[in-house]
Design a protein around this motif. Structure first.
Motif, PDB file in Angstrom:
ATOM      1  N   GLU A 220      15.827  71.203  28.000  1.00 33.43           N
ATOM      2  CA  GLU A 220      15.702  72.083  26.548  1.00 33.43           C
ATOM      3  C   GLU A 220      16.019  71.327  25.401  1.00 33.43           C
ATOM      4  O   GLU A 220      15.979  71.698  24.406  1.00 33.43           O
ATOM      5  CB  GLU A 220      16.010  73.058  26.792  1.00 33.43           C
ATOM      6  CG  GLU A 220      15.359  74.457  27.687  1.00 33.43           C
ATOM      7  CD  GLU A 220      14.172  74.475  27.327  1.00 33.43           C
ATOM      8  OE1 GLU A 220      13.690  74.852  25.985  1.00 33.43           O
ATOM      9  OE2 GLU A 220      13.114  74.532  27.886  1.00 33.43           O
ATOM     10  N   GLY A 221      16.721  70.104  25.720  1.00 32.02           N
ATOM     11  CA  GLY A 221      17.450  69.369  24.647  1.00 32.02           C
ATOM     12  C   GLY A 221      18.492  69.994  23.807  1.00 32.02           C
ATOM     13  O   GLY A 221      18.885  69.834  22.654  1.00 32.02           O
ATOM     14  N   ILE A 222      19.167  70.781  24.636  1.00 26.04           N
ATOM     15  CA  ILE A 222      20.269  71.637  23.699  1.00 26.04           C
ATOM     16  C   ILE A 222      21.483  70.288  23.702  1.00 26.04           C
ATOM     17  O   ILE A 222      21.624  69.724  24.924  1.00 26.04           O
ATOM     18  CB  ILE A 222      20.855  72.757  24.944  1.00 26.04           C
ATOM     19  CG1 ILE A 222      19.848  73.899  25.130  1.00 26.04           C
ATOM     20  CG2 ILE A 222      22.000  73.338  24.122  1.00 26.04           C
ATOM     21  CD1 ILE A 222      19.997  74.897  25.991  1.00 26.04           C
ATOM     22  N   ARG A 223      22.127  70.249  22.677  1.00 24.56           N
ATOM     23  CA  ARG A 223      23.360  69.288  22.465  1.00 24.56           C
ATOM     24  C   ARG A 223      24.491  70.134  23.012  1.00 24.56           C
ATOM     25  O   ARG A 223      25.449  70.676  22.229  1.00 24.56           O
ATOM     26  CB  ARG A 223      23.227  68.962  20.900  1.00 24.56           C
ATOM     27  CG  ARG A 223      21.989  68.187  20.622  1.00 24.56           C
ATOM     28  CD  ARG A 223      22.063  67.915  19.241  1.00 24.56           C
ATOM     29  NE  ARG A 223      23.163  66.774  18.909  1.00 24.56           N
ATOM     30  CZ  ARG A 223      23.473  66.542  17.796  1.00 24.56           C
ATOM     31  NH1 ARG A 223      23.061  66.878  16.565  1.00 24.56           N
ATOM     32  NH2 ARG A 223      24.608  65.571  17.651  1.00 24.56           N
ATOM     33  N   ILE A 224      24.659  70.187  24.166  1.00 25.12           N
ATOM     34  CA  ILE A 224      25.759  70.950  25.008  1.00 25.12           C
ATOM     35  C   ILE A 224      26.994  70.696  24.472  1.00 25.12           C
ATOM     36  O   ILE A 224      27.881  71.136  24.082  1.00 25.12           O
ATOM     37  CB  ILE A 224      25.517  70.956  26.389  1.00 25.12           C
ATOM     38  CG1 ILE A 224      24.212  71.346  26.874  1.00 25.12           C
ATOM     39  CG2 ILE A 224      26.713  71.477  27.071  1.00 25.12           C
ATOM     40  CD1 ILE A 224      23.887  71.146  28.422  1.00 25.12           C
ATOM     41  N   THR A 225      27.306  69.192  24.530  1.00 25.62           N
ATOM     42  CA  THR A 225      28.751  68.474  24.373  1.00 25.62           C
ATOM     43  C   THR A 225      28.790  68.687  22.678  1.00 25.62           C
ATOM     44  O   THR A 225      29.992  69.241  22.223  1.00 25.62           O
ATOM     45  CB  THR A 225      28.602  67.213  24.698  1.00 25.62           C
ATOM     46  OG1 THR A 225      28.046  66.999  26.004  1.00 25.62           O
ATOM     47  CG2 THR A 225      30.012  66.507  24.329  1.00 25.62           C
ATOM     48  N   ASP A 226      27.983  68.128  21.907  1.00 30.51           N
ATOM     49  CA  ASP A 226      28.257  68.148  20.472  1.00 30.51           C
ATOM     50  C   ASP A 226      28.487  69.425  19.776  1.00 30.51           C
ATOM     51  O   ASP A 226      29.285  69.527  19.027  1.00 30.51           O
ATOM     52  CB  ASP A 226      27.187  67.358  19.605  1.00 30.51           C
ATOM     53  CG  ASP A 226      27.349  65.708  19.999  1.00 30.51           C
ATOM     54  OD1 ASP A 226      28.275  65.297  20.539  1.00 30.51           O
ATOM     55  OD2 ASP A 226      26.185  65.051  19.869  1.00 30.51           O
TER      56      ASP A 226
END
Length: 258
Positions: A220-226
């Motif tokens: 889903e392209g979620i920027r989990i880390t940032d």
């Protein structure tokens, strides 16, 4: 482009063990890896176990490892591979095998139950919540999660260290903690629940060393880390070590109690 014959290596076995089995299988234009797995079931391996549901990249069921990379089989097009390339499909490595490509992902549901849910503000009923749009936008990204658990599978804290599992929720559920902590109406602190502290002390936030491998595999392209894990780490550190933040939290807690 016309159809061709591909070389697939698919892991077959169960909890007792197994290995890779070779197949030559027909590939047609526009197909994805899940199409080929279904063709194998229909023509050569009717007992091949695979989990899938929507075939549209929204249910997260068909997670597997394709050439060593955690992916959704229904979203991995055959056109990304060379025609003479051997394509290896194996089950998620971080979780116990049930049979063939099916793994037991119960670990994730256990971790989900350990995260306290949203605490509604006192005195407001359904339909009475009011928030600024920018406050909605920030955690809304995390709601796109389809719980494919690819981030959980690729996280080396879980993948390479079975002993960490009891103390570590993994990126998907630390993201859930971050989402709730960012929610402008979450009244957890009014009940004595400090989500920043529990993220560190109960969900293993300190185990994460922000390698971004979870972000890299998210379909889903979620920027989990940032956007989730790093901000949550910053707030947890501020709460624990910044004397002004610590003092402010004590004053707010005392005021709400009065």
């Amino acid at each position: 482009m016309s159809g061709y014959t591909a070389h697939f290596r698919v892991w077959r076995g169960d909890v007792g063990g197994g290995g890779l089995e070779d197949f030559k299988v027909e590939v047609n234009d526009g197909e994805v890896v899940l199409d080929i797995i279904h063709r194998l079931q229909a023509t050569q391996a009717p007992d091949l176990a695979v989990r899938w549901n929507c075939k549209a990249g929204k249910c997260g069921s068909c997670s597997a490892e394709i050439n060593g990379r955690p992916r959704l089989m229904c979203m991995t097009r055959m056109s990304v591979f060379e025609r003479d390339e051997t394509i290896t499909v194996t089950p998620l490595r971080a979780f116990p095998v049930v049979r063939d490509l099916v793994t037991d992902v119960g670990f994730n549901y256990q971790k989900a139950r350990e995260v306290p849910s949203f605490v509604p503000p006192e005195g407001l009923g359904p339909g009475e919540y009011r928030m600024m749009q920018e406050d909605v936008d920030r955690p809304q990204e995390f709601r796109k999660c389809i719980e494919c658990f690819l981030c959980q599978d690729t996280c080396h804290v879980v993948r390479d260290h079975e002993e960490n599992k009891p103390a570590f929720a993994g990126p998907r559920f630390l993201m859930r903690v971050a989402e709730l902590d960012m929610h402008p109406l979450d009244a957890a602190e009014d009940t004595g629940l400090d989500r920043k502290r529990t993220a560190q002390d109960e969900h293993g936030l300190g185990y994460c060393n922000i390698t971004k491998c979870c972000t890299e595999v998210c379909p889903e392209g979620i920027r989990i880390t940032d956007n989730a894990l790093i901000p949550l780490k910053e707030r947890a550190v501020d709460r624990k070590y910044d004397p002004l933040v610590w003092l402010g939290s004590k004053i707010r807690r005392r005021s709400s109690a009065d």
